[in-house]
Design an enzyme around this catalytic site. Structure first.
Site, PDB file in Angstrom:
ATOM      1  N   HIS A 250       0.839  -1.192   0.000  1.00  0.00           N
ATOM      2  CA  HIS A 250       0.000   0.000   0.000  1.00  0.00           C
ATOM      3  C   HIS A 250       0.880   1.251   0.000  1.00  0.00           C
ATOM      4  O   HIS A 250       1.951   1.272   0.615  1.00  0.00           O
ATOM      5  CB  HIS A 250      -0.903   0.035   1.230  1.00  0.00           C
TER       6      HIS A 250
ATOM      7  N   ARG B 105      -1.219  -4.909  -6.262  1.00  0.00           N
ATOM      8  CA  ARG B 105      -0.905  -6.338  -6.274  1.00  0.00           C
ATOM      9  C   ARG B 105       0.459  -6.562  -6.914  1.00  0.00           C
ATOM     10  O   ARG B 105       0.699  -6.167  -8.052  1.00  0.00           O
ATOM     11  CB  ARG B 105      -1.962  -7.116  -7.058  1.00  0.00           C
TER      12      ARG B 105
END
Length: 322
Positions: A97, A191
């Site tokens: 993140h 991802r």
């Protein structure tokens, strides 16, 4: 208004989800692989609705905008925290993140620092937590070559463990884990690796975000140094997992209660409460409200003190931002 705000959960279907949110928490969940319960949220992708009292039917984000007194008249534009319960029947994608600066520039929302309290972990469960690359060049080379076994750190995990996951940390819950997640209010995930899984709806592999991941991964990885403290008071135990300055965005606590306990807000103006086991009640201004496993609520800034009675296991949090 001096009463707690009880909230209605929102559920999300995930490729890695299961049905334990129904069997373990008695939630009435939709059909399919339900991976996430958004329990306390002002995020547009899953807004929590108030179920009781003066503000019944209203949403947390609307209260944040229109009734700032409930949150101590904060300066921030959005409700800053998000509480989830995750059911990982299969492994989540390996991901990272961004921090606030990168997220604001590229995603137009908050960054995402988060943490996990492990509610349940099957024997042999593990996390992906961090990586082994010594520098940025080595990181990029290992990603480009798909050298996942050497790059990714596997960490054994058991019920009751706590992990702090700052933005920039490579991470993933793996199969057999139920976790309560406290995070910044963000839905941005990059991802890095997804086990070559295919979405049934499209027949294609899920999108990866290699450039964004390489931009945001912290190199080298260092485990955060936490100062976890547990205090006993009679039969009650009070644990502080993380708080500012180590965690600038939130403090997270565990309250293991056998006897009556009285609380006040600690570092913030309001407190988020999630009951992960047991039964009891919370008393505010002489009024009792039922507590049981799977209930989530906010004790607003207009409540200065409250009492909890019962045999309860609770994860609570407060915002570190004013």
């Amino acid at each position: 208004m001096s009463e707690p705000l009880f909230l209605k959960p929102v559920f999300h279907n995930k490729i890695w989800g299961g049905r334990k949110l129904e069997t373990a928490f008695d939630y009435n969940i939709p059909d399919g692989k339900i991976g996430e319960c958004w329990a306390i949220s002002g995020h547009p992708h899953g807004r929590s609705e108030v179920e009781n009292g003066e503000f019944a039917g209203q949403y947390v984000d609307d209260l944040w905008k229109n009734h700032k007194e409930l949150f101590g008249d904060p300066k921030g534009e959005v409700f800053p925290l998000l509480t989830k319960i995750l059911d990982a029947e299969a492994s989540l994608s390996v991901q990272v993140h961004p921090d606030n600066e990168y997220a604001e520039k590229h995603e137009h929302e908050l960054g995402k620092t988060e943490c996990w309290y492990i509610i349940d972990a099957e024997p042999g469960s593990y996390l992906i937590y961090g990586h082994n690359a010594k520098n940025k060049q080595e990181l990029d080379q290992m990603i480009e070559s798909g050298d996942w076994d050497d790059l990714l750190r596997k960490v054994p995990v058991k019920t009751g463990d706590f992990f702090y996951v700052p933005s920039g940390t490579v991470h993933a819950l793996n199969k057999g884990i139920i976790a309560l997640e406290t995070q910044q209010s963000s839905d941005t995930t990059y991802r890095l690796y997804d086990y070559d899984r295919v979405e049934k709806s499209t027949g294609k592999k899920r999108e990866l975000h290699i450039k964004q991941s390489e931009d945001t991964i912290t190199v080298p990885h260092h485990d955060p140094k936490l100062d976890i403290v547990t205090r006993e008071d009679g039969k009650n135990k009070f644990t502080t997992f993380v708080q500012p300055p180590i965690s600038p965005y939130f403090a997270v606590y565990r309250w293991q209660l056998k006897e009556t306990a009285t609380f006040t807000h600690q570092i913030g103006a309001y407190t988020l409460i999630s009951v992960i086991d047991g039964n009891g009640s919370i008393n505010v201004d002489g009024n009792d409200y039922k507590l049981e496993k799977g209930i989530h609520l906010i004790v607003p800034a207009t409540v200065s003190k409250w009492t909890i009675v019962g045999d309860l296991d609770i994860i609570a949090s407060e915002s570190g931002e004013k």
